[in-house]
Structures are given as C-alpha cells and as structure tokens.
Design a protein around this motif. Structure first.
Motif, PDB file in Angstrom:
ATOM      1  N   LEU A 110       0.843  -1.048  -0.094  1.00 32.44           N
ATOM      2  CA  LEU A 110       0.042   0.173   0.188  1.00 32.44           C
ATOM      3  C   LEU A 110       0.741   1.088   0.021  1.00 32.44           C
ATOM      4  N   ARG A 111       1.692   1.134   0.759  1.00 37.23           N
ATOM      5  CA  ARG A 111       2.794   2.474   0.895  1.00 37.23           C
ATOM      6  C   ARG A 111       3.398   2.980  -0.490  1.00 37.23           C
ATOM      7  N   LEU A 112       3.783   1.587  -1.053  1.00 35.70           N
ATOM      8  CA  LEU A 112       4.541   1.909  -2.347  1.00 35.70           C
ATOM      9  C   LEU A 112       3.783   2.205  -3.411  1.00 35.70           C
ATOM     10  N   VAL A 113       2.513   1.874  -3.452  1.00 32.39           N
ATOM     11  CA  VAL A 113       1.484   2.265  -4.526  1.00 32.39           C
ATOM     12  C   VAL A 113       0.991   3.642  -4.243  1.00 32.39           C
ATOM     13  N   MET A 114       0.799   4.004  -2.878  1.00 35.11           N
ATOM     14  CA  MET A 114       0.437   5.383  -2.731  1.00 35.11           C
ATOM     15  C   MET A 114       1.570   6.440  -2.978  1.00 35.11           C
ATOM     16  N   LYS A 115       2.758   5.990  -2.784  1.00 33.35           N
ATOM     17  CA  LYS A 115       3.967   6.752  -2.951  1.00 33.35           C
ATOM     18  C   LYS A 115       4.361   7.048  -4.330  1.00 33.35           C
ATOM     19  N   TYR A 116       4.278   6.061  -5.078  1.00 37.18           N
ATOM     20  CA  TYR A 116       4.972   6.066  -6.554  1.00 37.18           C
ATOM     21  C   TYR A 116       3.823   6.003  -7.528  1.00 37.18           C
ATOM     22  N   PHE A 117       2.492   5.801  -7.155  1.00 32.51           N
ATOM     23  CA  PHE A 117       1.441   5.710  -8.060  1.00 32.51           C
ATOM     24  C   PHE A 117       0.116   6.143  -7.412  1.00 32.51           C
ATOM     25  N   PRO A 118       0.476   7.419  -6.894  1.00 36.86           N
ATOM     26  CA  PRO A 118      -0.751   7.769  -6.303  1.00 36.86           C
ATOM     27  C   PRO A 118      -2.009   8.045  -7.163  1.00 36.86           C
ATOM     28  N   LYS A 119      -2.077   8.157  -8.134  1.00 38.23           N
ATOM     29  CA  LYS A 119      -3.254   8.483  -9.115  1.00 38.23           C
ATOM     30  C   LYS A 119      -3.995   7.014  -9.230  1.00 38.23           C
ATOM     31  N   LEU A 120      -3.353   6.007  -9.223  1.00 31.35           N
ATOM     32  CA  LEU A 120      -3.836   4.455  -9.107  1.00 31.35           C
ATOM     33  C   LEU A 120      -4.565   4.400  -7.931  1.00 31.35           C
ATOM     34  N   ALA A 121      -3.808   4.813  -6.917  1.00 33.25           N
ATOM     35  CA  ALA A 121      -4.259   4.343  -5.586  1.00 33.25           C
ATOM     36  C   ALA A 121      -5.472   5.223  -5.461  1.00 33.25           C
ATOM     37  N   ILE A 122      -5.648   6.457  -5.607  1.00 35.16           N
ATOM     38  CA  ILE A 122      -6.845   7.254  -5.611  1.00 35.16           C
ATOM     39  C   ILE A 122      -7.902   6.586  -6.230  1.00 35.16           C
ATOM     40  N   LYS A 123      -7.713   5.980  -7.509  1.00 33.50           N
ATOM     41  CA  LYS A 123      -8.737   5.510  -8.453  1.00 33.50           C
ATOM     42  C   LYS A 123      -9.322   4.206  -7.821  1.00 33.50           C
ATOM     43  N   LEU A 124      -8.616   3.550  -6.777  1.00 35.40           N
ATOM     44  CA  LEU A 124      -9.062   2.303  -6.060  1.00 35.40           C
ATOM     45  C   LEU A 124      -9.760   2.464  -4.933  1.00 35.40           C
ATOM     46  N   ILE A 125      -9.672   3.707  -4.310  1.00 36.80           N
ATOM     47  CA  ILE A 125     -10.578   4.160  -3.170  1.00 36.80           C
ATOM     48  C   ILE A 125     -11.903   4.242  -3.516  1.00 36.80           C
ATOM     49  N   ASP A 126     -12.706   3.699  -2.717  1.00 39.54           N
ATOM     50  CA  ASP A 126     -14.026   3.345  -2.930  1.00 39.54           C
ATOM     51  C   ASP A 126     -14.842   4.127  -1.931  1.00 39.54           C
ATOM     52  N   MET A 127     -15.259   5.417  -2.085  1.00 37.76           N
ATOM     53  CA  MET A 127     -15.951   6.307  -1.169  1.00 37.76           C
ATOM     54  C   MET A 127     -17.424   6.670  -1.708  1.00 37.76           C
ATOM     55  N   SER A 128     -17.755   5.545  -2.480  1.00 37.37           N
ATOM     56  CA  SER A 128     -19.188   5.900  -3.143  1.00 37.37           C
ATOM     57  C   SER A 128     -20.518   5.641  -1.979  1.00 37.37           C
ATOM     58  N   ILE A 129     -20.062   5.409  -0.820  1.00 36.21           N
ATOM     59  CA  ILE A 129     -21.189   5.241   0.169  1.00 36.21           C
ATOM     60  C   ILE A 129     -21.563   6.780   0.392  1.00 36.21           C
ATOM     61  N   TYR A 130     -20.704   7.672   0.139  1.00 35.87           N
ATOM     62  CA  TYR A 130     -21.358   9.141   0.233  1.00 35.87           C
ATOM     63  C   TYR A 130     -22.251   9.452  -0.669  1.00 35.87           C
ATOM     64  N   SER A 131     -22.005   8.901  -2.010  1.00 34.82           N
ATOM     65  CA  SER A 131     -22.890   9.391  -3.155  1.00 34.82           C
ATOM     66  C   SER A 131     -24.312   8.593  -3.016  1.00 34.82           C
ATOM     67  N   LYS A 132     -24.067   7.507  -2.361  1.00 33.69           N
ATOM     68  CA  LYS A 132     -25.368   6.688  -2.169  1.00 33.69           C
ATOM     69  C   LYS A 132     -26.176   7.377  -0.875  1.00 33.69           C
ATOM     70  N   PHE A 133     -25.511   8.079   0.173  1.00 32.66           N
ATOM     71  CA  PHE A 133     -26.032   8.969   0.959  1.00 32.66           C
ATOM     72  C   PHE A 133     -26.887  10.031   0.340  1.00 32.66           C
ATOM     73  N   PHE A 134     -26.456  10.517  -0.826  1.00 33.62           N
ATOM     74  CA  PHE A 134     -26.882  11.709  -1.433  1.00 33.62           C
ATOM     75  C   PHE A 134     -28.220  11.220  -2.082  1.00 33.62           C
ATOM     76  N   GLU A 135     -28.205  10.041  -2.834  1.00 37.15           N
ATOM     77  CA  GLU A 135     -29.314   9.503  -3.459  1.00 37.15           C
ATOM     78  C   GLU A 135     -30.294   9.301  -2.490  1.00 37.15           C
ATOM     79  N   ALA A 136     -29.998   8.512  -1.324  1.00 32.17           N
ATOM     80  CA  ALA A 136     -31.108   8.378  -0.342  1.00 32.17           C
ATOM     81  C   ALA A 136     -31.831   9.510   0.203  1.00 32.17           C
ATOM     82  N   VAL A 137     -31.203  10.645   0.239  1.00 31.69           N
ATOM     83  CA  VAL A 137     -31.889  11.579   0.946  1.00 31.69           C
ATOM     84  C   VAL A 137     -32.845  12.431  -0.456  1.00 31.69           C
ATOM     85  N   THR A 138     -32.084  12.556  -1.402  1.00 30.10           N
ATOM     86  CA  THR A 138     -32.703  13.423  -2.654  1.00 30.10           C
ATOM     87  C   THR A 138     -33.392  12.559  -3.668  1.00 30.10           C
TER      88      THR A 138
END
Length: 300
Positions: A110-138
C-alpha cells in the motif's frame, strides 16, 4: 494578519492567510504542510487532513514529497463534497479502513503504490457510500465521479473568489520557522520543502503559476459563466473589496460559501453541476426549475 503586516510579526506569527494553524506540525507531516498552505480559509486541518494518512496510518512517507500533491487534491475534493452533505468528515476513516483492498493488501505494498502511483491508488479508493447517502436523501442518482466533481467545484469556487480579492501564490505559504527552522526534538532538523509540492499541486489543480484557476479549469467544471459575470456581495455577507486588495482583513473572515446558480430548496442540490441541475429539472425531479438569473445584483 492586518496587524502583523502593519506592526510586524511575520517571522513568528503561526498562521496562514490570517487563520491560526491547527495543532499538527507540518515539519513532521509534509503533506499537511502543503494542505495548510493552499487551504482556502487558511491553516485549517479540515481542508485536507492528510496528516492522518501520513502519521497515524503511516500509508504515506511523512518526510517525502512524492504523492502529497495528488492526495491533498483528492482529500480537498472529498472533504468539500462531504461537507455539502452536512456529515462529519472524520467518518471517512471508518468507512475507508473497512475496504477490502486496504484490509487485505500488505501495508508495505500500500505504501509503495500510494507513494509512487498516487493516481492509481486514488482510483482504487471507493467512497461511493457518500454518493449513496446523497441518493437516499434526494432520490437523485449521483455516482462517485460526480460526487467528487461536486467537491472540486466547491474548492475551485472558493479559490476563485479569493483570487478575485487579491489572493495569489504568495499567500500559499507557511510561517518561516516551518520552512527554515527544524524541531529541537528532530535530530535531522527537517523543514517543509513547500515550493516543490506547491508547483506540482498547481499543475494538478489546473491553476496557473500564480495559483489562479485557469479558464480551461473553469470550463471543465462548468463554471465558465464566472469569466463574464461580475461578482457582487449580498447585504447579509459583509465582505467588500478593499482599496488595497492585499488587505487581508476583508479576505478570509467569515469563510465564503458560494451558491453559484438559481435558488434551490435543498442545500444538497448545490452540489449539482448546471448540466445535471437542468436535466433533473426537465424530468420533474426538482421543485425549483433551473434558470440562470439575468442579474447578480442580489449576491452570489
């Protein structure tokens, strides 16, 4: 900040853009130093609390510049979007650490990927739970990409407003002692190599060398109307452009919150781009139809 400029104290005042620094020394968390310097409201740890990733979880090397600009960019977008939902941003660590990719991947990898391939690491982070919160409310579907774009729009809008009042790259800095004076408890006397990270951050953000959002960036975020429409301030927002645009008494207090388009019935809908807003209005999903006001004299 104004008194500092008038009477001195620049060398020892621990602040950025007039806001006192939070309790995390950037000399021991270089990414946090970058975050402090570029945060729209000043030295606020809530703009992008990257020190948690550097120091608590130790996923990023705290004494390296690699990957820092990318993760500050990502967390700024994420935090602004979460703030628009009126949720506590510190929940992201509970949600984030439960992801299988983080729980099952060896920490060294994890440390190696986040340090040397940060764009790839960011794409692998799944925070879609927040967009689902938005959908649940609206009831409106909003995917993770759209959710993060909403946060990016908020951050860029705040930055654009600040630059219209005189903020430039000269204001994206740290107190001198963090740039020149190492900590007594640190045998290696580390200081923050801010300039290198700042140049890379501007490039990623789409700002010019003076830290001003480019026309290309504004068009990408569907904010091109800012290029032709003059910004006014409402009577309820006691912020006026000073005769000297560098007079910081008028720049950062209170923190500006911009609603860039037509009035809406739900503050969550501010997150939507004009294109999405128009689309949902035509489909009858919103009570307030999207119309761009012909005059902005009543405020932004």
């Amino acid at each position: 900040m104004y008194k500092r400029q008038k009477y001195g104290g620049k060398e020892f005042a621990i602040q950025v853009k007039g806001l006192e620094m939070a309790g995390y020394d950037p000399r021991g968390a270089w990414g946090q130093g970058l975050s402090y310097s570029v945060a729209n409201r000043g030295a606020c740890h809530l703009a992008s609390a990257i020190f948690v990733v550097e120091n608590y979880f130790e996923f990023l090397d705290k004494y390296s510049t690699k990957g820092k600009a990318e993760f500050v960019w990502y967390f700024e977008n994420l935090y602004n979007a979460i703030n628009s939902l009126q949720l506590c941003i510190f929940e992201i660590y509970a949600f984030g650490m439960e992801q299988q990719i983080i729980r099952l991947t060896p920490k060294l990898l994890l440390r190696l990927v986040m340090k040397y391939f940060p764009k790839l690491a960011i794409k692998l982070i799944d925070m879609s739970i927040y967009s689902k919160f938005f959908e649940a409310v609206t009831g409106i579907k909003l995917n993770l990409k759209q959710f993060l774009k909403a946060g990016e729009r908020t951050n860029v809008l705040e930055r654009y407003l600040n630059t219209q009042l005189g903020v430039t790259s000269e204001d994206d800095t740290l107190p001198e002692r963090f740039l020149k004076e190492g900590r007594e408890t640190d045998p290696q006397k580390h200081v923050v190599p801010l300039k290198k990270m700042l140049i890379h951050y501007y490039k990623i953000r789409g700002y010019d060398q003076n830290g001003i959002p480019t026309n290309k960036l504004l068009k990408k975020l569907e904010l091109e109307h800012l290029l032709t429409e003059k910004i006014f301030f409402s009577p309820s927002f006691p912020l006026v452009a000073p005769s000297n645009p560098k007079d910081s008494r008028f720049l950062w207090s209170p923190r500006p919150r911009i609603i860039p388009h037509a009035p809406v019935t739900d503050p969550l809908l501010v997150m939507l781009t004009p294109k999405l807003f128009s689309s949902f209005s035509k489909k009858g999903l919103l009570k307030t139809p999207y119309t761009r006001p012909s005059s902005r004299s009543n405020g932004v």
